[in-house]
Design an enzyme around this catalytic site. Structure first.
Site, PDB file in Angstrom:
ATOM      1  N   SER A   1      22.797  35.624  87.910  1.00 24.65           N
ATOM      2  CA  SER A   1      24.211  35.950  88.109  1.00 24.65           C
ATOM      3  C   SER A   1      24.339  36.916  89.279  1.00 24.65           C
ATOM      4  CB  SER A   1      24.771  36.601  86.840  1.00 24.65           C
ATOM      5  OG  SER A   1      25.913  37.352  87.167  1.00 24.65           O
TER       6      SER A   1
ATOM      7  N   HIS B   1      24.714  31.545  89.414  1.00 24.07           N
ATOM      8  CA  HIS B   1      25.851  31.797  88.522  1.00 24.07           C
ATOM      9  C   HIS B   1      26.821  32.733  89.248  1.00 24.07           C
ATOM     10  CE1 HIS B   1      27.819  32.183  84.579  1.00 24.07           C
ATOM     11  NE2 HIS B   1      27.967  33.471  84.877  1.00 24.07           N
TER      12      HIS B   1
ATOM     13  N   ASP C   1      30.171  34.721  89.160  1.00 27.07           N
ATOM     14  CA  ASP C   1      31.161  35.311  88.247  1.00 27.07           C
ATOM     15  C   ASP C   1      32.455  35.663  88.970  1.00 27.07           C
ATOM     16  OD1 ASP C   1      29.961  35.481  85.617  1.00 27.07           O
ATOM     17  OD2 ASP C   1      28.480  36.800  86.548  1.00 27.07           O
TER      18      ASP C   1
ATOM     19  N   MET D   1      36.195  37.301  88.475  1.00 27.99           N
ATOM     20  CA  MET D   1      37.022  38.132  87.580  1.00 27.99           C
ATOM     21  C   MET D   1      38.299  38.528  88.303  1.00 27.99           C
ATOM     22  SD  MET D   1      34.124  40.625  86.007  1.00 27.99           S
ATOM     23  CE  MET D   1      32.477  40.007  85.583  1.00 27.99           C
TER      24      MET D   1
ATOM     25  N   HIS E   1      31.806  30.761  87.044  1.00 26.14           N
ATOM     26  CA  HIS E   1      32.241  31.209  85.719  1.00 26.14           C
ATOM     27  C   HIS E   1      33.561  31.946  85.917  1.00 26.14           C
ATOM     28  CE1 HIS E   1      31.363  34.117  82.090  1.00 26.14           C
ATOM     29  NE2 HIS E   1      32.411  33.346  81.886  1.00 26.14           N
TER      30      HIS E   1
ATOM     31  N   MET F   1      36.479  34.040  84.869  1.00 24.45           N
ATOM     32  CA  MET F   1      37.020  34.976  83.875  1.00 24.45           C
ATOM     33  C   MET F   1      38.385  35.397  84.407  1.00 24.45           C
ATOM     34  SD  MET F   1      33.461  36.930  83.160  1.00 24.45           S
ATOM     35  CE  MET F   1      32.782  36.304  84.696  1.00 24.45           C
TER      36      MET F   1
ATOM     37  N   MET G   1      28.952  33.541  75.484  1.00 28.33           N
ATOM     38  CA  MET G   1      28.881  34.913  75.977  1.00 28.33           C
ATOM     39  C   MET G   1      28.187  35.763  74.915  1.00 28.33           C
ATOM     40  SD  MET G   1      30.385  35.175  79.004  1.00 28.33           S
ATOM     41  CE  MET G   1      30.077  36.935  79.084  1.00 28.33           C
TER      42      MET G   1
ATOM     43  N   ASP H   1      24.992  33.848  78.348  1.00 27.74           N
ATOM     44  CA  ASP H   1      25.340  34.770  79.425  1.00 27.74           C
ATOM     45  C   ASP H   1      25.564  36.171  78.871  1.00 27.74           C
ATOM     46  OD1 ASP H   1      26.205  35.873  81.789  1.00 27.74           O
ATOM     47  OD2 ASP H   1      28.077  34.731  81.907  1.00 27.74           O
TER      48      ASP H   1
HETATM   49  C1  DX5 Z   1      29.574  39.196  82.454  1.00 28.30           C
HETATM   50  C2  DX5 Z   1      29.139  38.067  83.335  1.00 28.30           C
HETATM   51  C3  DX5 Z   1      27.689  37.862  83.396  1.00 28.30           C
HETATM   52  C4  DX5 Z   1      26.916  39.058  83.869  1.00 28.30           C
HETATM   53  C5  DX5 Z   1      25.665  39.119  83.066  1.00 28.30           C
HETATM   54  O1  DX5 Z   1      30.932  39.145  82.235  1.00 28.30           O
HETATM   55  O2  DX5 Z   1      29.720  36.848  82.935  1.00 28.30           O
HETATM   56  O3  DX5 Z   1      27.331  36.689  84.109  1.00 28.30           O
HETATM   57  O4  DX5 Z   1      26.568  39.033  85.222  1.00 28.30           O
HETATM   58  O5  DX5 Z   1      24.994  40.264  83.428  1.00 28.30           O
HETATM   59  P1  DX5 Z   1      23.712  40.753  82.663  1.00 28.30           P
HETATM   60  O6  DX5 Z   1      22.684  39.681  82.765  1.00 28.30           O
HETATM   61  O7  DX5 Z   1      23.344  41.997  83.404  1.00 28.30           O
HETATM   62  O8  DX5 Z   1      24.117  41.031  81.233  1.00 28.30           O
HETATM   63 ZN    ZN Z   2      28.977  34.989  83.833  1.00 28.34          ZN
END
Ligand code: DX5
Ligand code: ZN
Length: 224
Positions: A8, A33, A35, A37, A67, A69, A138, A177
């Site tokens: 990620s 991956h 992310d 947000m 991903h 969010m 998650m 994740d």
């Molecule tokens: C959190 C993200 C993850 C995050 C995981 O909301 O969706 O992808 O990067 O990070 P680690 O592996 O550090 O828990």
């Molecule tokens: Zn993620």
């Protein structure tokens, strides 16, 4: 079982993102991956389609798994499809029309996924079994890297694997994740997951990316 390791980028150095992504792929990662947000659905803000597009322009050929969010799933789906994303996974609570959002993703030629927060029930899957390519469990609350794996997630992973088995959907990826690291990756795999998304345990590790990913694979190989 074919296991996928998906770093990620949330924990990567964003000032050197292209290089970080190249390095982690050279080190043996299967996909990236990505992310996204929006500071509404989760209390944090990251990057959007232009960054995905830049990675493609840098010559990144590996799958980029987005991903989302975010609240506005459909408009970003179109933008990420244009930007070169390979798959889009969103949270069912974030979309007003889950079936429509999944269909829209596949219509763009991308793989479609649903992501489940720790307290979100899996029943959202029941009427869209033929429209999903990825189930993402998650194992932390979304929004931040570096959190601890929530132990109850193991039960959820087992339930998701059971659901996939019951529906004969063995090609659907079961991704986990949050809080994935060397000490728990084998347990997570034994529960039924086959994709391991890891941010801090790869990018913030004391070992280099190649050693970290090799150690993950060695732990997974012991299960075979
Ligand atoms: C959190 C993200 C993850 C995050 C995981 O909301 O969706 O992808 O990067 O990070 P680690 O592996 O550090 O828990
Ligand atoms: Zn993620």
């Amino acid at each position: 079982m074919n296991y996928l390791i998906a770093p990620s980028i949330l924990s990567a150095n964003f000032a050197r993102l292209g290089e970080e992504v190249q390095n982690v792929l050279k080190a043996g990662a299967d996909c990236i991956h990505f992310d996204v947000m929006d500071n509404h659905y989760v209390p944090n803000l990251t990057v959007g389609p232009v960054v995905c597009e830049s990675l493609r322009e840098e010559g990144i050929k590996a799958p980029i798994d987005v991903h989302l969010m975010v609240e506005n799933v459909d408009s970003l789906t179109l933008a990420f499809a244009k930007a070169g994303a390979s798959s889009i996974t969103f949270h069912p609570e974030a979309s007003k029309h889950i079936d429509r959002s999944l269909t829209l993703i596949r219509d763009q030629g991308l793989l479609a996924g649903l992501a489940f927060n720790p307290a979100t029930p899996l029943h959202y899957l029941d009427y869209v079994a033929d429209k999903i390519d990825i189930i993402l469990i998650m194992s932390v609350n979304p929004g931040f890297g570096g959190q601890s794996f929530i132990p109850n997630s193991l039960q959820k992973i087992k339930e998701a694997r059971h659901w996939l088995d019951t529906h004969h959907l063995n090609k659907v990826r079961l991704a986990v994740d949050g809080g994935v690291q060397l000490s728990n990756i084998a347990t997570i795999a034994a529960a039924g997951a086959n994709e391991f998304i890891a941010g801090s345990s790869i990018f913030q590790a004391k070992t280099d990316y190649q050693q970290t990913i090799a150690a993950f694979r060695a732990a997974l190989n012991q299960l075979r």
